[in-house]
Motif scaffolding. Structure first.
Motif, mmCIF file in Angstrom:
data_model
loop_
_atom_site.group_PDB
_atom_site.id
_atom_site.type_symbol
_atom_site.label_atom_id
_atom_site.label_comp_id
_atom_site.label_asym_id
_atom_site.label_seq_id
_atom_site.Cartn_x
_atom_site.Cartn_y
_atom_site.Cartn_z
ATOM 1 N N HIS A 111 0.854 -1.178 0.000
ATOM 2 C CA HIS A 111 0.000 0.000 0.000
ATOM 3 C C HIS A 111 0.897 1.238 0.000
ATOM 4 O O HIS A 111 1.357 1.693 1.054
ATOM 5 C CB HIS A 111 -0.937 -0.016 1.210
ATOM 6 N N LEU A 113 2.620 4.908 -0.261
ATOM 7 C CA LEU A 113 2.299 6.250 0.213
ATOM 8 C C LEU A 113 1.698 7.060 -0.934
ATOM 9 O O LEU A 113 1.928 6.769 -2.110
ATOM 10 C CB LEU A 113 3.570 6.952 0.714
ATOM 11 N N LYS A 114 0.940 8.077 -0.567
ATOM 12 C CA LYS A 114 0.295 8.909 -1.579
ATOM 13 C C LYS A 114 0.661 10.376 -1.407
ATOM 14 O O LYS A 114 0.974 10.830 -0.302
ATOM 15 C CB LYS A 114 -1.227 8.754 -1.508
ATOM 16 N N ARG A 119 -0.717 7.597 -5.802
ATOM 17 C CA ARG A 119 0.354 6.724 -5.320
ATOM 18 C C ARG A 119 1.694 7.128 -5.932
ATOM 19 O O ARG A 119 1.760 7.601 -7.062
ATOM 20 C CB ARG A 119 0.066 5.265 -5.704
ATOM 21 N N HIS A 169 5.106 13.470 4.842
ATOM 22 C CA HIS A 169 5.153 12.165 5.498
ATOM 23 C C HIS A 169 6.245 12.044 6.553
ATOM 24 O O HIS A 169 6.159 11.188 7.434
ATOM 25 C CB HIS A 169 5.341 11.058 4.457
ATOM 26 N N ASP A 210 5.728 1.814 2.301
ATOM 27 C CA ASP A 210 4.384 1.629 2.839
ATOM 28 C C ASP A 210 4.105 2.676 3.911
ATOM 29 O O ASP A 210 4.902 3.606 4.118
ATOM 30 C CB ASP A 210 4.196 0.201 3.355
ATOM 31 N N ARG A 211 2.981 2.532 4.587
ATOM 32 C CA ARG A 211 2.551 3.573 5.532
ATOM 33 C C ARG A 211 3.434 3.685 6.760
ATOM 34 O O ARG A 211 3.378 4.672 7.493
ATOM 35 C CB ARG A 211 1.102 3.287 5.945
ATOM 36 N N THR A 212 4.286 2.666 6.987
ATOM 37 C CA THR A 212 5.239 2.730 8.106
ATOM 38 C C THR A 212 6.607 3.207 7.623
ATOM 39 O O THR A 212 7.574 3.157 8.378
ATOM 40 C CB THR A 212 5.386 1.356 8.779
ATOM 41 N N LEU A 213 6.677 3.634 6.355
ATOM 42 C CA LEU A 213 7.916 4.090 5.708
ATOM 43 C C LEU A 213 8.932 2.964 5.536
ATOM 44 O O LEU A 213 10.130 3.202 5.409
ATOM 45 C CB LEU A 213 8.549 5.255 6.484
#
Length: 251
Positions: A111, A113-114, A119, A169, A210-213
């Motif tokens: 998933h 990052l945006k 994306r 981010h 991803d969302r956790t980098l």
């Protein structure tokens, strides 16, 4: 003098297996398997979202993003078309027809990052310097087309500075640290691949965050496009990439 021919290692499967041999690179590689009914079923239920991609191909052509819905249905998107299925059998049959018997891979979905709801991933250019030392000569973001699942420039993606994409981010200090981590990873990958393919002089590493980098290696390109770096206002990376490229073309 004759220009050195680019190394043509087109199989994503062979490149993945080669990288998996390195204990320090292996943790960054998403679960990747050959496309079969069993693997499709296992992975879509395990990960919820997967990518189905041709074993050989460029510019993001043929890539499919598939998901399992919360109520048990399935969907997949190819280019800008989304299809829905009520059962796994109909889902699998449609995908099998779409692949047309060609060799495809299934990769655990990341998933990404945006930035402004689009994306993006990151391309790390790694080149052998004129002194024979591997260097990460360029890092650039690739902002995907708003209606597509791939970020490639040839599919409507927009080359963008990573500072722009990551500014919302993480703080600047963490960005510097992350850039260093990605550069180190790219150099490590090039050095590992060179043991098997001694004639390589450059690779392009596509990394998804991803969302956790957490960085994930999406793909490795053995003949990466250097001209995307010319899309940046700051031309310093582009000039260095081209300088190294011209050096090896003359050999």
């Amino acid at each position: 003098m004759k220009a050195r021919k680019a190394v043509s290692l087109q199989s994503k499967w062979l490149k993945t297996k080669l990288l998996l041999q390195s204990a320090s690179i292996r943790p960054y590689i998403p679960d990747t398997r050959r496309f079969t009914r069993r693997n499709l079923e296992q992975m879509i239920y395990s990960y919820g979202m997967i990518y189905v991609k041709p074993e050989r191909g460029t510019y993001g052509n043929g890539v499919i993003r598939a998901e399992r819905g919360g109520r048990g249905g399935f969907t997949y998107q190819y280019e800008e078309t989304v299809r829905h299925f009520d059962t796994f059998d109909s889902f699998h049959q449609s995908l099998a027809k779409k692949t047309g018997g060609r060799r495809y891979l299934i990769q655990k979905g990341i998933h990404l990052l945006k930035h402004k709801r689009r994306r993006f991933d990151i391309r790390v250019m790694v080149q052998l310097s004129p002194k024979g030392v591997w260097e990460a000569t360029g890092i650039i973001g690739r902002l995907g087309h708003p209606r597509k699942i791939v970020t490639n420039y040839h599919s409507g993606g927009k080359p963008t500075s990573i500072e722009t994409l990551l500014s919302t981010h993480l703080p600047a200090q963490r960005l510097t640290q992350l850039t260093g981590e990605l550069s180190t990873l790219g150099v490590r990958m090039a050095a590992h691949m060179q043991k098997t393919y001694p004639k390589i002089v450059q690779i392009g590493v596509d990394v998804g965050l991803d969302r956790t980098l957490t960085p994930w290696i999406i793909e490795v390109n053995m003949n990466p496009d250097p001209y995307i770096f010319n899309q940046l206002k700051d031309k310093s990376m582009y000039k260095k990439v081209m300088r190294y490229r011209r050096f090896h073309m003359k050999k």
